[in-house]
Each structure stands twice: as structure tokens, then as C-alpha cells.
Design an enzyme around this catalytic site. Sequence first.
Site, PDB file in Angstrom:
ATOM      1  N   GLU A  49       0.878  -1.233  -0.120  1.00  0.00           N
ATOM      2  CA  GLU A  49       0.125  -0.002   0.075  1.00  0.00           C
ATOM      3  C   GLU A  49       0.689   1.695  -0.361  1.00  0.00           C
ATOM      4  O   GLU A  49       2.319   1.973   0.705  1.00  0.00           O
ATOM      5  CB  GLU A  49      -1.130  -0.253   1.287  1.00  0.00           C
ATOM      6  N   ASP A  60      -3.852  11.414   8.073  1.00  0.00           N
ATOM      7  CA  ASP A  60      -2.666  11.262   8.729  1.00  0.00           C
ATOM      8  C   ASP A  60      -2.005  11.887  10.017  1.00  0.00           C
ATOM      9  O   ASP A  60      -2.150  13.125   9.925  1.00  0.00           O
ATOM     10  CB  ASP A  60      -1.093  11.139   7.795  1.00  0.00           C
TER      11      ASP A  60
END
EC number: 4.2.1.20
Length: 268
Positions: A49, A60
Amino acid sequence: MSRYEKMFARLNEKNQGAFVPFVTVCDPNAEQSYKIMETLVESGADALELGIPFSDPLADGPTIQGANIRALDSGATPDICFEQIGKIRAKYPDLPIGLLMYANLVYSRGIESFYERCAKAGIDSVLIADVPTNESAEFVAAAEKFGIHPIFIAPPTASDETLKQVSELGGGYTYLLSRAGVTGAETKANMPVDHMLEKLNQFNAPPALLGFGISEPAQVKQAIEAGAAGAISGSAVVKIIEAHVEQPQIMLDKLGEFVSAMKAATQK
């Protein structure tokens, strides 16, 4: 059969779940990043990924933001990233490769030409973190046109209606969130995912990989015991890169050890 289907079928035969590490391409630079991706696969990663560096990664936490900054500081551009991914694809023809990214990067290139570029690099799936199912129509259309699986996030707060959409629109795998919030290894995964897995199965969703806060083998084991098809680990992988930026060989050794241990935990 798609590469994801082949991977899940192969793992089922071996009675294993999938372990999928996440890294940002070109972190800390293009050359080392290629070696990192190679090390992850050679050490047992079932799929990769990958993130394309972006200056404002919303979902994030600080670890992956740091990866984006290092990559951008090294001069990374989407084209350089696609080049590196193309090299990994050439070396590992059967490896499922997914992108995890943000809509701005897709828009800046034009939706169709972005997916076309993905197909050319040999990418199997694209997950756009800031595009929910109800805003995804043009992305899904472009993905399908170029033979790319659109991946959707099933968050812990999702209604049945959302889970149904995720199941119907998604392909390849389903990204099952273990908790709400931003990514990071500091905040451990919660595991009350049984109900969601039941619902996803009921709606015939692609196999679920559990992500967010997965940083140790015991959590991988737990995810698989709960019924997930595997686990994704990002921040814990990126932390190893961050800790050894000045020692490239030690970095690769530590990444190899981490992936081997996480992969070993996928055996049922």
C-alpha cells in the site's frame, strides 16, 4: 482473476491472512525507497500500500506527515513516484499494489489521466482517503475504465447504508478502520470489529483488511481471529524509516525483521 483475488486465494490455501505494509514512495529518497519496497516484499509482505507524497495529508498523524515532508524535500514528484512503482511492478508481476492518497493529487492531474497513469505503472487499486462513497462517482467511473479497483474505507462509525455502498462500489479489498481519528502507531487499534465484518460479509464486500494503529504481531493475529482477511500497517513501518534515515542498511534490516514478524502472525 485480479491480483488481489489471486493473493487471497493463495493465502486461503495456506491458511494465512494478508500482511500489507504502507510506505510513502520516495521516503527518504527515490533510490532508498525502491530498496525499501523491495525489502518489504522479500521479507514477506503479501501486497504493498503506497502513498504519493503530498503537502497536506489530512487523515495522517505526524509520522506519515514526516514521511511526506522527507520525500518532498528529496525532490519527489508524482512522476518520479510512478517510475519507482513501475520498477517494483516489473520485478514482482503478481504483487498487488495499491495507492492510498488524497483527492487533490488526482484532481491536479485530471481524474482520467491520473487513473490512466496508474494503469500504466501497473497499480491495482486506489483508495482516496478524503472521498466518501457518496462523492465517489467520477473516481469510480475512471477507475473502472482503466481496470483499477476503487477501494473504500469502512469506518467504525459507519451506518449500514454506508457499509452497503462500500461493499457495492469497492473492489480488491475493503479498508476496515479499527478506530476513528488519524493514523498513528501510538494510538492502538481497538478491535470491536466483529459486527462490521458481519455486515460487510452480509453485503458481499471485498475481503476486509484492518488498518490504523496496527503496530505489533499480536494485533495482526487479533485482526485475523476477529474475521478480517488481514492487516495493514503504516505508521509503525514509517517509524522504522524515520529512526534510521542516516543508516540506510540498518533501516532495511530492521524493516525486514518487522515485516517477517508481522507476516508470521498471519498464520491461522
